[in-house]
Design a protein around this motif. Structure first.
Motif, PDB file in Angstrom:
ATOM      1  N   ILE A 179       0.746  -1.283  -0.138  1.00 16.96           N
ATOM      2  CA  ILE A 179      -0.009   0.174   0.074  1.00 16.96           C
ATOM      3  C   ILE A 179       0.833   1.187  -0.137  1.00 16.96           C
ATOM      4  O   ILE A 179       1.658   1.580   1.067  1.00 16.96           O
ATOM      5  CB  ILE A 179      -0.837   0.157   1.271  1.00 16.96           C
ATOM      6  N   GLU A 180       0.891   2.071  -1.203  1.00 13.36           N
ATOM      7  CA  GLU A 180       1.810   3.021  -1.198  1.00 13.36           C
ATOM      8  C   GLU A 180       1.417   4.365  -0.268  1.00 13.36           C
ATOM      9  O   GLU A 180       0.361   4.414   0.345  1.00 13.36           O
ATOM     10  CB  GLU A 180       1.716   3.464  -2.668  1.00 13.36           C
ATOM     11  N   ALA A 181       2.386   5.201  -0.244  1.00 13.05           N
ATOM     12  CA  ALA A 181       2.322   6.264   0.746  1.00 13.05           C
ATOM     13  C   ALA A 181       1.040   7.174   0.450  1.00 13.05           C
ATOM     14  O   ALA A 181       0.898   7.175  -0.882  1.00 13.05           O
ATOM     15  CB  ALA A 181       3.734   7.020   0.724  1.00 13.05           C
ATOM     16  N   THR A 182       0.404   7.620   1.319  1.00 14.46           N
ATOM     17  CA  THR A 182      -0.740   8.670   0.742  1.00 14.46           C
ATOM     18  C   THR A 182      -0.292   9.728   0.250  1.00 14.46           C
ATOM     19  O   THR A 182      -1.240  10.071  -0.666  1.00 14.46           O
ATOM     20  CB  THR A 182      -1.424   9.132   2.124  1.00 14.46           C
ATOM     21  N   GLY A 183       0.869  10.128  -0.029  1.00 14.99           N
ATOM     22  CA  GLY A 183       1.172  11.228  -0.940  1.00 14.99           C
ATOM     23  C   GLY A 183       1.783  10.876  -2.172  1.00 14.99           C
ATOM     24  O   GLY A 183       2.252  11.574  -2.940  1.00 14.99           O
ATOM     25  N   SER A 184       1.754   9.462  -2.302  1.00 14.82           N
ATOM     26  CA  SER A 184       2.680   8.873  -3.432  1.00 14.82           C
ATOM     27  C   SER A 184       1.528   9.453  -4.896  1.00 14.82           C
ATOM     28  O   SER A 184       0.499   9.280  -4.828  1.00 14.82           O
ATOM     29  CB  SER A 184       2.907   7.562  -3.630  1.00 14.82           C
ATOM     30  N   SER A 185       2.292   9.468  -5.919  1.00 12.51           N
ATOM     31  CA  SER A 185       1.666   9.604  -7.077  1.00 12.51           C
ATOM     32  C   SER A 185       1.258   8.194  -7.849  1.00 12.51           C
ATOM     33  O   SER A 185       0.266   8.014  -8.529  1.00 12.51           O
ATOM     34  CB  SER A 185       2.502  10.120  -8.346  1.00 12.51           C
ATOM     35  N   ASN A 186       1.795   7.040  -7.094  1.00  9.92           N
ATOM     36  CA  ASN A 186       1.075   5.592  -7.551  1.00  9.92           C
ATOM     37  C   ASN A 186      -0.009   5.427  -6.589  1.00  9.92           C
ATOM     38  O   ASN A 186       0.050   5.576  -5.359  1.00  9.92           O
ATOM     39  CB  ASN A 186       2.212   4.735  -7.222  1.00  9.92           C
ATOM     40  N   ARG A 187      -1.228   5.123  -7.308  1.00  9.65           N
ATOM     41  CA  ARG A 187      -2.294   4.815  -6.368  1.00  9.65           C
ATOM     42  C   ARG A 187      -2.337   3.281  -6.169  1.00  9.65           C
ATOM     43  O   ARG A 187      -2.190   2.617  -6.946  1.00  9.65           O
ATOM     44  CB  ARG A 187      -3.473   5.552  -7.151  1.00  9.65           C
ATOM     45  N   THR A 188      -2.869   3.004  -4.945  1.00 11.43           N
ATOM     46  CA  THR A 188      -3.197   1.527  -4.543  1.00 11.43           C
ATOM     47  C   THR A 188      -4.408   1.175  -4.468  1.00 11.43           C
ATOM     48  O   THR A 188      -5.432   1.969  -3.914  1.00 11.43           O
ATOM     49  CB  THR A 188      -2.359   1.349  -3.198  1.00 11.43           C
ATOM     50  N   ASN A 193      -4.002  -7.031  -4.764  1.00  9.82           N
ATOM     51  CA  ASN A 193      -3.232  -5.785  -4.422  1.00  9.82           C
ATOM     52  C   ASN A 193      -2.680  -5.134  -5.680  1.00  9.82           C
ATOM     53  O   ASN A 193      -1.862  -5.723  -6.101  1.00  9.82           O
ATOM     54  CB  ASN A 193      -2.134  -5.864  -3.343  1.00  9.82           C
ATOM     55  N   LEU A 194      -3.500  -3.972  -6.169  1.00  8.78           N
ATOM     56  CA  LEU A 194      -3.046  -3.315  -7.558  1.00  8.78           C
ATOM     57  C   LEU A 194      -2.489  -2.152  -7.297  1.00  8.78           C
ATOM     58  O   LEU A 194      -2.937  -1.340  -6.500  1.00  8.78           O
ATOM     59  CB  LEU A 194      -3.986  -3.311  -8.706  1.00  8.78           C
ATOM     60  N   ASN A 195      -1.439  -1.624  -8.204  1.00  9.94           N
ATOM     61  CA  ASN A 195      -0.897  -0.482  -8.216  1.00  9.94           C
ATOM     62  C   ASN A 195      -1.314   0.254  -9.528  1.00  9.94           C
ATOM     63  O   ASN A 195      -1.038  -0.531 -10.565  1.00  9.94           O
ATOM     64  CB  ASN A 195       0.627  -0.313  -8.089  1.00  9.94           C
ATOM     65  N   LEU A 196      -1.657   1.453  -9.717  1.00 10.90           N
ATOM     66  CA  LEU A 196      -1.846   2.646 -10.740  1.00 10.90           C
ATOM     67  C   LEU A 196      -0.833   3.301 -10.855  1.00 10.90           C
ATOM     68  O   LEU A 196      -0.821   4.266  -9.891  1.00 10.90           O
ATOM     69  CB  LEU A 196      -3.374   2.897 -10.991  1.00 10.90           C
ATOM     70  N   VAL A 197       0.049   3.355 -12.052  1.00  9.19           N
ATOM     71  CA  VAL A 197       1.025   4.135 -12.091  1.00  9.19           C
ATOM     72  C   VAL A 197       1.087   5.035 -13.113  1.00  9.19           C
ATOM     73  O   VAL A 197       0.238   4.523 -14.155  1.00  9.19           O
ATOM     74  CB  VAL A 197       2.479   3.364 -12.238  1.00  9.19           C
ATOM     75  N   ASN A 198       1.272   6.224 -13.020  1.00  9.87           N
ATOM     76  CA  ASN A 198       1.027   7.426 -13.894  1.00  9.87           C
ATOM     77  C   ASN A 198      -0.483   7.408 -14.263  1.00  9.87           C
ATOM     78  O   ASN A 198      -0.639   8.086 -15.382  1.00  9.87           O
ATOM     79  CB  ASN A 198       1.908   7.330 -15.019  1.00  9.87           C
TER      80      ASN A 198
END
Length: 780
Positions: free
Chosen positions: A441-450, A528-533
């Motif tokens: 689970i990425e940081a809350t301020g990250s541009s990568n969305r979890t 658990n997925l990450n959406l990048v950019n």
């Protein structure tokens, strides 16, 4: 009279032996087979008399096993199901019997049930002990009276009943075993009872069943009605009726041609098969002699089969109707910008057809149950590839809302891989889930969305799903035991984002954290997925655990692909971690058993070593190629690797397979790499591979991939090298790998896109046999 909510039916047959026997035998017959109970008349005479009274009057006829606690008991003798008014009344009972406790409640013994704090309250209900319950049942309520013992391997049948699914029907029926229960109560879902007397007499095969009742007197596996020699275990057939069994007869069909020279030794009309096609040279329009013309016969060369009702390639007479069940957790619709391509790979040895049932995110079914996914069979090692548009056509439905879940049924083992094409055009692997925790689970301020998808694969609503978020130090982030999902309907799914988690916990975090459920839920899966950019999805649901305790792809500090290894302590104790580092040639790099940290790792916490950290702690230079990091310490660990490729995109790489991988690209600008890793202490020799295309046809011939792979070493084989070994193919192919001793051989299947981003395709789902599914045990 007890009101039913849901339930299970039992067919029960009780048979008494006559008074000539030293002990009476009662045979209990269910749809799963029968088991004999030897009455212990000398140990519990009043209880036996009480039990046999119910049997002789037929009181048990129509009752069912109403209670099952695996590892403890199954219980019956009390209730019948009345379909007309959906009730389950208790049968009439005799006066309670005086307690006669003497024999211990060990596995296989049969005892009477009774009321609490009343030793002399037993009436009609009885139970079979599934385990040694003497320490419990011998010492409470005056001891439970054992009056019988299961004999003649009957516990095999008892254990089958104990392994059935159970339903909570309320009251006395909270752990009722059920068969094919879908929420609707019918007589067919229960396990029913008839009773007859078993006579005494000779027992030819000594199996405890007298010849008059024995359907297989010589115990040779062939029923007497089909056995030409029912009292001779060495013979079963007499094809030519000459009085000599086929095993002893040198000319079974009496056609003058010895069996050794007869292609059809039990067919007097045929003796030769010149072309070896299984059809005799004298064959007529019914070449297998089953009475069905070849033009109407699904199996014209098999006299035992002529119809195939379910179209699975196995005739009705031999078809055991086995089912294997699998899930595709994230099936996008045809209108989505994220395009799903589903691959169903037949990993069994037999052709299969597949059916599916489609559910929206709300759990609503689209189309029909068990819709046929393709009319033609899928050959062994072949695959069925379906797009969202294909699914919509087969289920006769429009594009659904949000991702759907597809439940797939086959007749044997299969594996399911989904390839998700994101708006960026990059293709990732998404069909891999967890049951109780996720770690990216990425940081809350990250541009990568979890995004975490909570998926209910079960048939019942799951309520109050709770969990806690923990940071790298093992500290709970914000409020603990937060409610993640209030209610999740059967077959439904819902997304929870990192922003929603932050709102629920009441705080934010600045690095990758874990989410662990605080209680388990049967049938619940986490994706658990990450959406990048905003354009590419990566799946982080796949990682290694304590069983392997390895990071299989650890890049060095000079690599343009940067490994960030996360080692999470999933135990409840502090962990002190050590490691050994082995380069691709198998040689240890630096110190043995070097410490990974000066500090212990707290429960729920994580250690994040990078290549420079390992080089420093192992006291070694830059190793050659990717290394394997073997970790020790701690009773429960999970190991995840975040690989930052040259593109800057981060993928998940610490997930390996044994025996096969399914995404060897052919005719594509995507480069495939398979890494062969020997995690053991001995060399692995003669590593051979067979490549199969999408139709299941073998590409080229089985060939040696690696003559030898040294202990703890690893080697890459690229797509171009596979082409040199096997020849070319189109689309994706499966690689099946064997070796002289392959228990320590692991495979990583990576795709390199545009020479800058790695994607891991080693993670996919494998079907399970639904007939052996069991629910958890409950209290007596």
């Amino acid at each position: 009279m007890t009101r039913f909510i849901t339930g299970t039916v039992v067919t029960f047959m009780l048979i008494l032996a006559d008074s000539a026997r030293a002990e009476t035998i009662v045979t209990v017959t269910t749809q799963f087979g029968s088991f004999d109970i030897e009455m212990l008349e000398s140990d519990a005479p009043l209880t036996v008399q009480n039990f046999l009274g119910y049997v002789n009057r037929g009181d048990y006829n129509g009752t069912f096993i109403h209670r099952s606690v695996p590892g403890f008991v199954i219980q019956g003798g009390g209730y019948t199901y009345v379909a007309s008014n959906n009730t389950a009344p208790h049968i009439p009972t005799q006066d309670p019997v005086v307690n006669e406790f003497k024999v211990s409640n060990t596995r296989g013994t049969v005892a009477m049930a009774k009321l609490g704090n009343d030793p002399d309250s037993a009436t009609s209900e009885w139970f079979v002990n599934l385990a040694d319950n003497s320490s419990n049942l011998d010492n409470q309520n005056g001891g439970f009276t054992v009056f019988g013992r299961v004999i003649n391997n009957g516990m095999d049948v008892v254990d089958q009943i104990a392994a059935l699914d159970r339903a909570d029907l309320g009251g006395a029926f909270s752990t009722t075993p059920v068969v094919n229960f879908n929420g609707t109560i019918t007589e067919e879902i229960f396990i029913t009872i008839t009773a007859t007397v078993k006579a005494s007499g000779p027992d030819f095969d000594g199996d405890g069943i007298i010849d008059a009742d024995d359907t297989d007197d010589d115990n040779d596996g062939v029923a007497d009605t089909e056995d030409a020699f029912p009292f001779d275990a060495s013979e079963t057939k007499d094809s030519d009726s000459d009085g000599t069994g086929d095993n002893a007869d040198t000319d079974d069909d009496n056609d003058g041609t010895p069996d050794t020279a007869d292609a059809f030794p039990v067919d007097a009309n045929e003796s030769k098969d010149t072309d070896g096609d299984g059809i005799g040279d004298n064959a007529d329009i019914d070449r297998d002699g089953d009475g069905i013309a070849n033009t109407s016969d699904s199996f014209p060369d098999n006299s035992r089969e002529w119809t195939d009702s379910d179209g699975d390639g196995t005739g009705d007479n031999a078809d055991e109707h086995k089912e294997s069940l699998g899930y595709v957790y994230l099936m996008t619709n045809s209108a989505s910008q994220n395009v799903t391509s589903l691959h169903i790979i037949n990993t069994s040895d037999e052709p299969q057809q597949f059916t599916g049932t489609l559910f929206t995110g709300d759990g609503e079914r689209l189309g029909s149950f068990d819709t046929q996914l393709r009319v033609r069979v899928v050959q062994p090692q072949g695959r069925l590839i379906l797009s969202a548009a294909d699914i919509e056509t087969r289920f006769n439905t429009n594009a659904w809302s949000g991702p759907a879940m597809l439940l797939i049924k086959g007749t044997s083992t299969f594996e399911m891989m989904t390839k998700l094409t994101s708006p960026s055009g990059l293709i990732s692997n998404t069909n891999c889930t967890r049951t109780d925790r996720v770690h990216n689970i990425e940081a809350t301020g990250s541009s990568n969305r979890t995004f975490i998808r909570f998926i209910n694969t079960g048939n019942n609503t799951i309520s109050d799903i709770r969990g806690s978020v923990t940071d790298a130090a093992g500290n709970t982030v914000g409020t603990s035991n937060i409610q993640l999902v209030e209610s999740l309907a059967a077959k439904a799914a819902v997304w929870v984002t990192q922003e929603e988690l932050a709102e629920k916990t009441g705080t934010s975090w600045d690095s990758v954290v874990s989410l662990a459920l605080t209680s388990s839920h049967s049938g619940l899966r986490l994706l658990n997925l990450n959406l990048v950019n905003g354009e590419t999805f990566f799946n982080f649901s796949c990682f290694e655990d304590q069983q392997s305790a390895r990071v299989y792809l650890m890049t060095n500090s000079a690599s343009s692909n940067i490994s960030e290894t996360h080692i999470i302590n999933t135990s409840s104790e502090l962990a002190s971690l050590t490691a050994n580092l082995h380069s691709g040639d198998g040689n240890r790099q630096g110190n043995a058993d070097f410490s990974l940290s000066d500090n212990t790792i707290a429960p729920g916490g994580r250690l994040v070593p990078r290549a420079p950290d390992l080089e420093s702690r192992a006291t070694t230079g830059v190793w050659s190629g990717p290394a394997v990091l073997q970790v020790a310490g701690g009773s429960s660990l999970e190991l995840m690797t975040r690989l930052t490729s040259r593109s800057g995109l981060i993928s998940n790489t610490n997930c390996v397979r044994q025996g096969a991988v399914h995404n060897i690209e052919g005719g594509s600008n995507v480069r495939t790499f398979v890494r062969f890793i020997n995690q053991g202490d001995s060399d692995i020799t003669n590593i051979r591979g067979t490549l199969y295309d999408t139709t299941g046809n073998q590409v080229g011939s089985t060939t040696t991939l690696l003559a030898s792979l040294a202990a703890r070493s690893a080697a890459w084989i690229t797509r171009d090298e596979f082409v040199s070994l096997f020849g070319s193919w189109s689309n994706e192919a499966s690689l099946v790998v064997t070796a002289d001793s392959d228990k320590d051989l692991r495979l990583i299947n990576l795709n390199l896109v545009n020479d800058e981003t790695f994607f891991n395709f080693s993670c996919y789902e494998t079907s399970t046999d639904i007939s052996v599914a069991q629910t958890s045990s409950s209290q007596q």
